[in-house]
Design a protein around this motif. Structure first.
Motif, PDB file in Angstrom:
ATOM      1  N   MET A  70     -57.072 -51.190  58.972  1.00 37.39           N
ATOM      2  CA  MET A  70     -56.580 -49.819  59.089  1.00 37.39           C
ATOM      3  C   MET A  70     -55.873 -49.626  60.439  1.00 37.39           C
ATOM      4  O   MET A  70     -56.427 -49.954  61.480  1.00 37.39           O
ATOM      5  CB  MET A  70     -57.783 -48.878  58.969  1.00 37.39           C
ATOM      6  N   ARG A  71     -54.631 -49.107  60.370  1.00 41.00           N
ATOM      7  CA  ARG A  71     -53.806 -49.027  61.595  1.00 41.00           C
ATOM      8  C   ARG A  71     -53.811 -47.615  62.175  1.00 41.00           C
ATOM      9  O   ARG A  71     -53.473 -46.646  61.491  1.00 41.00           O
ATOM     10  CB  ARG A  71     -52.376 -49.436  61.264  1.00 41.00           C
ATOM     11  N   ILE A  72     -54.203 -47.533  63.434  1.00 41.13           N
ATOM     12  CA  ILE A  72     -54.250 -46.240  64.122  1.00 41.13           C
ATOM     13  C   ILE A  72     -53.215 -46.263  65.248  1.00 41.13           C
ATOM     14  O   ILE A  72     -53.251 -47.133  66.122  1.00 41.13           O
ATOM     15  CB  ILE A  72     -55.651 -45.976  64.728  1.00 41.13           C
ATOM     16  N   LEU A  73     -52.304 -45.303  65.213  1.00 44.10           N
ATOM     17  CA  LEU A  73     -51.263 -45.212  66.235  1.00 44.10           C
ATOM     18  C   LEU A  73     -51.730 -44.310  67.379  1.00 44.10           C
ATOM     19  O   LEU A  73     -52.225 -43.204  67.138  1.00 44.10           O
ATOM     20  CB  LEU A  73     -49.981 -44.629  65.623  1.00 44.10           C
ATOM     21  N   ILE A  74     -51.579 -44.807  68.594  1.00 46.92           N
ATOM     22  CA  ILE A  74     -51.990 -44.036  69.769  1.00 46.92           C
ATOM     23  C   ILE A  74     -50.763 -43.569  70.553  1.00 46.92           C
ATOM     24  O   ILE A  74     -49.924 -44.378  70.946  1.00 46.92           O
ATOM     25  CB  ILE A  74     -52.925 -44.880  70.668  1.00 46.92           C
ATOM     26  N   LEU A  75     -50.691 -42.255  70.766  1.00 43.53           N
ATOM     27  CA  LEU A  75     -49.600 -41.650  71.537  1.00 43.53           C
ATOM     28  C   LEU A  75     -50.239 -40.830  72.646  1.00 43.53           C
ATOM     29  O   LEU A  75     -50.956 -39.861  72.378  1.00 43.53           O
ATOM     30  CB  LEU A  75     -48.751 -40.746  70.618  1.00 43.53           C
ATOM     31  N   LYS A  76     -49.991 -41.221  73.887  1.00 43.48           N
ATOM     32  CA  LYS A  76     -50.762 -40.677  75.010  1.00 43.48           C
ATOM     33  C   LYS A  76     -50.463 -39.217  75.346  1.00 43.48           C
ATOM     34  O   LYS A  76     -51.336 -38.493  75.797  1.00 43.48           O
ATOM     35  CB  LYS A  76     -50.507 -41.526  76.265  1.00 43.48           C
ATOM     36  N   GLY A  77     -49.222 -38.793  75.175  1.00 46.04           N
ATOM     37  CA  GLY A  77     -48.872 -37.415  75.520  1.00 46.04           C
ATOM     38  C   GLY A  77     -48.668 -37.231  77.015  1.00 46.04           C
ATOM     39  O   GLY A  77     -48.578 -38.199  77.782  1.00 46.04           O
ATOM     40  N   ASP A  78     -48.613 -35.972  77.430  1.00 44.95           N
ATOM     41  CA  ASP A  78     -48.274 -35.629  78.819  1.00 44.95           C
ATOM     42  C   ASP A  78     -49.495 -35.078  79.568  1.00 44.95           C
ATOM     43  O   ASP A  78     -50.537 -34.819  78.979  1.00 44.95           O
ATOM     44  CB  ASP A  78     -47.187 -34.541  78.825  1.00 44.95           C
ATOM     45  N   GLY A  79     -49.306 -34.822  80.877  1.00 44.25           N
ATOM     46  CA  GLY A  79     -50.352 -34.188  81.690  1.00 44.25           C
ATOM     47  C   GLY A  79     -51.644 -34.995  81.652  1.00 44.25           C
ATOM     48  O   GLY A  79     -51.660 -36.182  81.987  1.00 44.25           O
ATOM     49  N   ILE A  80     -52.731 -34.362  81.195  1.00 42.88           N
ATOM     50  CA  ILE A  80     -54.016 -35.065  81.104  1.00 42.88           C
ATOM     51  C   ILE A  80     -54.068 -36.006  79.896  1.00 42.88           C
ATOM     52  O   ILE A  80     -55.057 -36.724  79.716  1.00 42.88           O
ATOM     53  CB  ILE A  80     -55.215 -34.081  81.019  1.00 42.88           C
ATOM     54  N   GLY A  81     -53.014 -35.997  79.071  1.00 42.29           N
ATOM     55  CA  GLY A  81     -53.011 -36.813  77.853  1.00 42.29           C
ATOM     56  C   GLY A  81     -53.420 -38.263  78.074  1.00 42.29           C
ATOM     57  O   GLY A  81     -54.374 -38.761  77.454  1.00 42.29           O
ATOM     58  N   PRO A  82     -52.719 -38.996  78.981  1.00 44.37           N
ATOM     59  CA  PRO A  82     -53.068 -40.410  79.175  1.00 44.37           C
ATOM     60  C   PRO A  82     -54.535 -40.619  79.556  1.00 44.37           C
ATOM     61  O   PRO A  82     -55.155 -41.598  79.136  1.00 44.37           O
ATOM     62  CB  PRO A  82     -52.126 -40.843  80.312  1.00 44.37           C
ATOM     63  N   GLU A  83     -55.104 -39.684  80.333  1.00 42.20           N
ATOM     64  CA  GLU A  83     -56.503 -39.841  80.772  1.00 42.20           C
ATOM     65  C   GLU A  83     -57.485 -39.600  79.616  1.00 42.20           C
ATOM     66  O   GLU A  83     -58.397 -40.394  79.389  1.00 42.20           O
ATOM     67  CB  GLU A  83     -56.806 -38.848  81.907  1.00 42.20           C
ATOM     68  N   ILE A  84     -57.292 -38.498  78.888  1.00 38.44           N
ATOM     69  CA  ILE A  84     -58.268 -38.192  77.816  1.00 38.44           C
ATOM     70  C   ILE A  84     -58.080 -39.119  76.612  1.00 38.44           C
ATOM     71  O   ILE A  84     -59.046 -39.465  75.942  1.00 38.44           O
ATOM     72  CB  ILE A  84     -58.244 -36.698  77.393  1.00 38.44           C
ATOM     73  N   VAL A  85     -56.834 -39.552  76.385  1.00 36.61           N
ATOM     74  CA  VAL A  85     -56.606 -40.487  75.269  1.00 36.61           C
ATOM     75  C   VAL A  85     -57.222 -41.848  75.597  1.00 36.61           C
ATOM     76  O   VAL A  85     -57.799 -42.506  74.722  1.00 36.61           O
ATOM     77  CB  VAL A  85     -55.101 -40.584  74.923  1.00 36.61           C
ATOM     78  N   ALA A 133     -45.935 -44.839  59.127  1.00 35.96           N
ATOM     79  CA  ALA A 133     -46.417 -46.151  58.674  1.00 35.96           C
ATOM     80  C   ALA A 133     -47.895 -46.379  58.999  1.00 35.96           C
ATOM     81  O   ALA A 133     -48.518 -47.291  58.462  1.00 35.96           O
ATOM     82  CB  ALA A 133     -45.578 -47.247  59.320  1.00 35.96           C
ATOM     83  N   SER A 134     -48.454 -45.544  59.859  1.00 33.65           N
ATOM     84  CA  SER A 134     -49.850 -45.774  60.265  1.00 33.65           C
ATOM     85  C   SER A 134     -50.811 -45.052  59.305  1.00 33.65           C
ATOM     86  O   SER A 134     -50.403 -44.198  58.520  1.00 33.65           O
ATOM     87  CB  SER A 134     -50.069 -45.255  61.691  1.00 33.65           C
ATOM     88  N   ASP A 135     -52.097 -45.409  59.391  1.00 33.22           N
ATOM     89  CA  ASP A 135     -53.099 -44.716  58.567  1.00 33.22           C
ATOM     90  C   ASP A 135     -53.549 -43.420  59.227  1.00 33.22           C
ATOM     91  O   ASP A 135     -53.985 -42.488  58.551  1.00 33.22           O
ATOM     92  CB  ASP A 135     -54.309 -45.632  58.349  1.00 33.22           C
ATOM     93  N   GLY A 136     -53.491 -43.390  60.555  1.00 32.99           N
ATOM     94  CA  GLY A 136     -53.888 -42.193  61.282  1.00 32.99           C
ATOM     95  C   GLY A 136     -53.308 -42.237  62.676  1.00 32.99           C
ATOM     96  O   GLY A 136     -52.950 -43.307  63.177  1.00 32.99           O
ATOM     97  N   VAL A 137     -53.210 -41.079  63.305  1.00 32.50           N
ATOM     98  CA  VAL A 137     -52.585 -40.997  64.635  1.00 32.50           C
ATOM     99  C   VAL A 137     -53.531 -40.281  65.598  1.00 32.50           C
ATOM    100  O   VAL A 137     -54.176 -39.296  65.235  1.00 32.50           O
ATOM    101  CB  VAL A 137     -51.246 -40.222  64.567  1.00 32.50           C
ATOM    102  N   ILE A 138     -53.603 -40.816  66.815  1.00 25.15           N
ATOM    103  CA  ILE A 138     -54.309 -40.136  67.908  1.00 25.15           C
ATOM    104  C   ILE A 138     -53.228 -39.662  68.871  1.00 25.15           C
ATOM    105  O   ILE A 138     -52.493 -40.483  69.432  1.00 25.15           O
ATOM    106  CB  ILE A 138     -55.290 -41.095  68.614  1.00 25.15           C
ATOM    107  N   LEU A 139     -53.115 -38.356  69.022  1.00 28.52           N
ATOM    108  CA  LEU A 139     -52.016 -37.783  69.800  1.00 28.52           C
ATOM    109  C   LEU A 139     -52.550 -36.943  70.954  1.00 28.52           C
ATOM    110  O   LEU A 139     -53.311 -36.004  70.747  1.00 28.52           O
ATOM    111  CB  LEU A 139     -51.137 -36.919  68.864  1.00 28.52           C
TER     112      LEU A 139
END
Ligand code: NAD
Length: 352
Positions: free
Chosen positions: A1-16, A63-69
């Motif tokens: 199962m493929r999960i795509l990770i997109l870090k985002g801005d501000g605190i995004g990279p830290e909390i992701v 194309a992914s099964d789920g995304v973490i944004l």
């Protein structure tokens, strides 16, 4: 199962990053076989590709099964014609993510503004006042002259019916209580259509139904939050009410959410990119971690894989234990932990 990770801005990279550590631990513990992939979005892709929501990222999401944004600092994006498209609106439109599910509950020991609350807000996610996603082509907001701005609010029977179905199913799995929130006393046609459609859909379910106007609802959620369970509402009311609910439960860093459609699901904390605390390792990653748990639960139901649902439950249980100890909390909740240490502690407990 493929999960795509997109870090985002501000605190995004830290909390992701903290959430990723937890997702990896749960994948090991439950043998989920999750393959984590990465893409660019927001200010990162604006710099590298000239666009905050590049086509390549949209294709990866599909194309992914789920995304973490991670959250996005959309307030400082340039105009859409200069590459500053809001990915939150863009994904909801591109992947038809019509249901934004935002739970908030008071957890034992966590300093909250109310004693008891366990609500889930089911927010319509593709229409309403949100100009960047409510039109098939063009924007729902425009300026005929420099001194006149117009916003179009769209409510459809179809859009109202599908969020109603999602909310009724949720209410059925929980206490059987559904509260419809609107402003039909003033917006008689649009909110009237929303409320009537929800009631029509709900008549096929055995639910205890009530309804409130949004302004009264804001007051009642503070006065007697324990009275409510599943709340179904339109896009902007749900956006505002869910921040209120998260704050009542202890803080914005506690409010998770998923954006779900028939085929896709994105884990995205309810809060924003918190530029005021970005880069300091003090953001609370709880909302982001719980959002990942909700994504796993959604995937478990969709693919009939009970181990994914067990993993989701484990994340929720461990978060409860972790937050129950003062020494286990981040600084916004009076604890000593940084964002990364919180993620590491939750991951360790998951595998322990
Ligand atoms: P915000 O939610 O980012 O922050 C509001 C307050 O809550 C700030 O004081 C912040 O420090 C605090 N906060 C938020 N998340 C926290 C966390 N995890 N831990 C500890 N404290 C936390 O709202 P804002 O300041 O109005 O918006 C900032 C940016 O985020 C704007 O560009 C806005 O457009 C964007 N935004 C994005 C999303 C999203 O990507 N889903 C949602 C809302 C706002």
């Amino acid at each position: 199962m493929r999960i795509l990770i997109l870090k985002g801005d501000g605190i995004g990279p830290e909390i992701v990053a903290a959430a990723e550590t937890v997702v990896q631990s749960v994948s090991r513990r439950f043998n989920l076989g999750l393959e984590l992939e990465y893409g660019e979005i927001g200010l990162e892709s604006l710099e590298s590709q000239g666009h905050t929501f590049p086509e390549e990222t949209v294709a990866k999401m599909k194309a992914s099964d789920g995304v973490i944004l991670g959250p996005l600092h959309t307030a400082i994006y340039p105009a859409p014609e200069d590459g500053g498209v809001n990915p939150s609106g863009g994904t909801r439109k591109a992947l038809d993510l019509f249901a934004n599910i935002r739970p908030s509950r008071v957890r034992p020991g966590v300093p909250a503004h109310v004693k008891e609350m366990d609500v889930v807000i089911a927010r319509e996610n593709t229409e309403g006042f949100y100009a960047d996603r409510n039109m098939a082509v063009g924007s729902g907001e425009f300026m005929p002259t420099e001194d006149l701005a117009i916003s179009m609010r769209k409510i459809t029977r179809e859009g109202s019916a599908r969020i109603a179905e999602a909310a009724c199913k949720l209410a059925e799995q929980r206490s059987g209580k559904l509260t419809i929130v609107h402003k039909g006393n003033v917006m008689k046609l649009s909110d009237g259509l929303f409320a009537d459609t929800v009631k029509e859909v709900a008549s096929d379910y055995k639910l205890d139904i009530d309804e409130y106007f949004i302004d009264a609802m804001a007051a009642l959620l503070v006065r007697k939050p324990e009275f409510f369970d599943v709340i179904v509402t339109t896009n902007m009311y749900g956006d505002i009410l869910s921040d209120l609910a998260a704050e009542l439960s202890g803080g914005l860093g506690l409010g998770p959410s998923i954006n779900a459609g028939a085929e896709h699901c994105i884990a995205q904390a309810a809060h924003g990119s918190a530029p005021d605390i970005a880069g300091q390792n003090i953001a609370n990653p709880t909302a982001m971690i719980l959002s990942c748990g909700m994504l796993l639960d959604w995937l478990g139901t969709r693919h009939d894989r009970p181990e994914l649902r067990e993993a989701a439950k484990r994340i929720d249980d461990i978060i409860e234990t972790q937050l129950g100890e003062e020494s286990g909390r981040t600084t916004d909740l009076g604890g000593p932990l940084g964002t990364d240490a919180f993620g590491d502690a939750v991951a360790k407990r998951i595998e322990g």
